[in-house]
Design a protein around this motif. Structure first.
Motif, PDB file in Angstrom:
ATOM      1  N   VAL A 111       0.865  -1.183   0.000  1.00  0.00           N
ATOM      2  CA  VAL A 111       0.000   0.000   0.000  1.00  0.00           C
ATOM      3  C   VAL A 111       0.899   1.230   0.000  1.00  0.00           C
ATOM      4  O   VAL A 111       1.847   1.303   0.782  1.00  0.00           O
ATOM      5  N   GLU A 112       0.623   2.162  -0.905  1.00  0.00           N
ATOM      6  CA  GLU A 112       1.365   3.422  -0.924  1.00  0.00           C
ATOM      7  C   GLU A 112       0.390   4.571  -0.779  1.00  0.00           C
ATOM      8  O   GLU A 112      -0.586   4.670  -1.532  1.00  0.00           O
ATOM      9  N   ASN A 113       0.653   5.433   0.197  1.00  0.00           N
ATOM     10  CA  ASN A 113      -0.199   6.604   0.420  1.00  0.00           C
ATOM     11  C   ASN A 113       0.575   7.854   0.030  1.00  0.00           C
ATOM     12  O   ASN A 113       1.695   8.055   0.497  1.00  0.00           O
ATOM     13  N   TYR A 114      -0.033   8.673  -0.809  1.00  0.00           N
ATOM     14  CA  TYR A 114       0.597   9.910  -1.272  1.00  0.00           C
ATOM     15  C   TYR A 114      -0.108  11.097  -0.607  1.00  0.00           C
ATOM     16  O   TYR A 114      -1.334  11.148  -0.587  1.00  0.00           O
ATOM     17  N   ALA A 115       0.674  12.041  -0.140  1.00  0.00           N
ATOM     18  CA  ALA A 115       0.104  13.317   0.325  1.00  0.00           C
ATOM     19  C   ALA A 115       0.929  14.429  -0.304  1.00  0.00           C
ATOM     20  O   ALA A 115       2.155  14.466  -0.137  1.00  0.00           O
ATOM     21  N   THR A 116       0.272  15.296  -1.069  1.00  0.00           N
ATOM     22  CA  THR A 116       0.965  16.418  -1.719  1.00  0.00           C
ATOM     23  C   THR A 116       0.338  17.715  -1.235  1.00  0.00           C
ATOM     24  O   THR A 116      -0.867  17.934  -1.413  1.00  0.00           O
ATOM     25  N   LEU A 117       1.134  18.552  -0.616  1.00  0.00           N
ATOM     26  CA  LEU A 117       0.647  19.846  -0.134  1.00  0.00           C
ATOM     27  C   LEU A 117       1.234  20.936  -1.013  1.00  0.00           C
ATOM     28  O   LEU A 117       2.437  20.913  -1.326  1.00  0.00           O
ATOM     29  N   GLN A 118       0.377  21.872  -1.430  1.00  0.00           N
ATOM     30  CA  GLN A 118       0.821  22.941  -2.324  1.00  0.00           C
ATOM     31  C   GLN A 118       0.560  24.297  -1.685  1.00  0.00           C
ATOM     32  O   GLN A 118      -0.517  24.536  -1.148  1.00  0.00           O
ATOM     33  N   TRP A 119       1.548  25.154  -1.789  1.00  0.00           N
ATOM     34  CA  TRP A 119       1.394  26.534  -1.342  1.00  0.00           C
ATOM     35  C   TRP A 119       1.528  27.419  -2.582  1.00  0.00           C
ATOM     36  O   TRP A 119       2.622  27.702  -3.029  1.00  0.00           O
ATOM     37  N   ALA A 120       0.411  27.786  -3.153  1.00  0.00           N
ATOM     38  CA  ALA A 120       0.417  28.692  -4.300  1.00  0.00           C
ATOM     39  C   ALA A 120      -0.419  29.915  -3.885  1.00  0.00           C
ATOM     40  O   ALA A 120      -0.237  30.428  -2.793  1.00  0.00           O
ATOM     41  N   ASP A 121      -1.323  30.364  -4.738  1.00  0.00           N
ATOM     42  CA  ASP A 121      -2.217  31.456  -4.336  1.00  0.00           C
ATOM     43  C   ASP A 121      -3.058  31.002  -3.144  1.00  0.00           C
ATOM     44  O   ASP A 121      -3.376  31.777  -2.257  1.00  0.00           O
ATOM     45  N   GLU A 122      -3.441  29.715  -3.180  1.00  0.00           N
ATOM     46  CA  GLU A 122      -4.186  29.129  -2.070  1.00  0.00           C
ATOM     47  C   GLU A 122      -3.492  27.841  -1.641  1.00  0.00           C
ATOM     48  O   GLU A 122      -2.808  27.210  -2.430  1.00  0.00           O
ATOM     49  N   LYS A 123      -3.721  27.470  -0.386  1.00  0.00           N
ATOM     50  CA  LYS A 123      -3.161  26.205   0.088  1.00  0.00           C
ATOM     51  C   LYS A 123      -4.107  25.075  -0.284  1.00  0.00           C
ATOM     52  O   LYS A 123      -5.330  25.229  -0.230  1.00  0.00           O
TER      53      LYS A 123
END
Lengths: 236, 97
Positions: free
Chosen positions: A39-51
């Motif tokens: 099992v692989e869990n991906y979490a991608t957090l982005q900080w652009a104009d909005e989070k």
């Protein structure tokens, strides 16, 4: 019935491991061992104009020495204080050559994602060369997606990614990843958006699990957007 | 820049091929075809299955006596069958001589 028995034997296999990831924004050429399940869990957090945050949960299965299948049970997003289910997807990776004994390790990748008002198609060429403890990988990706009421909204993306990872010990690797995106809204080259990200990664593996983290900083926008991706893998 | 890239590529390629999974050809002289076949299969397995968890060590890093213990210890995690494990051990013992 035979297919069911094969799938069951794969799923209940207690001691196999699909393989640790050295990168988070790149795929590697070697495929999982036949019979392995992870099992692989991906979490991608982005900080652009909005989070915002994107999350994926994958069941990865090694089918043969060269073929690997991945089932993304749920791809979902968290933005504006609300979670939104996007789609589920199926991927296949087929290995053509080995990154150690052949001049270049090559694999081809295909993914289809289907949601309520969304269809995505992604093809990838994966190249890799191992120089002892140093892994150099390159991905060329073409992605197309259709969305909206009658799937009339369409976008395309061409992406290339380059990464290097050095294995300090069998448990720990550090490296660098670069991501170069060309986004084509409505498939029009006149409206192309170019993004270039670069940043470090670190990967740790132990017994039946691994965790790989990459932090990327965008160098092409005035706002200097950031994105951080964590992949946590666990053998079943 | 061109003068730098070419020698570096050749150097890295040479390093990659010679130490981390060298062909067993030099060690198969005098062996039966079945054994040579097993060594080639062991090399293929070593370069693919072991790579899923870690990069490949120099085959000379451990002695002939140490390889069977190391491979047997990691074989369950790599989901190796007994004959696959034996082929990898045979290859590593031949290559590390």
């Amino acid at each position: 019935m035979k297919i069911f028995c094969i799938l069951l034997s794969i799923l209940v296999c207690p001691e196999c491991f699909g393989g640790a990831r050295h990168f988070t924004f790149l795929y590697e050429a070697p495929t999982s061992a036949p019979g392995s399940c992870e099992v692989e869990n991906y979490a991608t957090l982005q900080w652009a104009d909005e989070k915002s945050g994107q999350f994926r949960h994958e069941l990865e299965i090694g089918v043969t020495n060269r073929l690997q299948l991945g089932i993304y049970v749920a791809n979902w997003e968290y933005a504006d204080h609300a979670a939104r289910y996007e789609n589920a997807s199926l991927e296949a990776i087929y290995n053509l050559s080995n990154p150690v004994i052949d001049p270049v390790g090559i694999s081809i990748y295909q993914e289809y994602a289907i949601g309520r008002r969304n269809f995505e198609w992604e093809s990838k060429l994966i190249a890799q060369k191992n120089f002892g403890p140093l892994i150099v990988a390159y991905n060329l990706t073409l992605e197309a997606d259709w969305s909206g009421q009658d799937l009339t909204e369409r976008d395309g993306e061409l992406q290339q990614a380059l990464g290097a990872s050095y294995e300090l010990s069998p448990r720990l690797s550090v490296g660098l990843e670069m991501l170069h995106e060309f986004v084509f809204p409505d498939w029009r080259s006149s409206r192309v958006e170019k993004n270039f990200f670069v940043g470090p990664n670190i990967s740790y593996r132990h017994r039946s699990w691994f965790a790989t983290l990459t932090t990327l900083r965008e160098l092409t926008s005035n706002g200097h957007d950031y994105q951080v991706r964590l992949i946590f893998g666990l053998e079943l | 820049m061109k003068h730098f890239i070419l020698p570096m590529t050749l150097l890295l390629s040479a390093c990659a091929g010679s130490r981390f999974a060298p062909p067993p050809a030099a060690n198969t002289a005098g062996l039966s075809p079945a054994t040579a076949q097993q060594l080639n299969r062991g090399r293929q397995l070593f370069a693919s299955r072991c790579l899923e968890c870690h990069t490949l060590p120099d085959v000379h890093k451990y002695s002939c006596e140490h390889w069977p213990h190391l491979v047997s210890w990691m074989a369950p995690r790599a989901n190796l069958k007994a004959e696959e494990r034996d082929a990898i051990i045979a290859y590593l013992q031949a290559a590390s001589r």
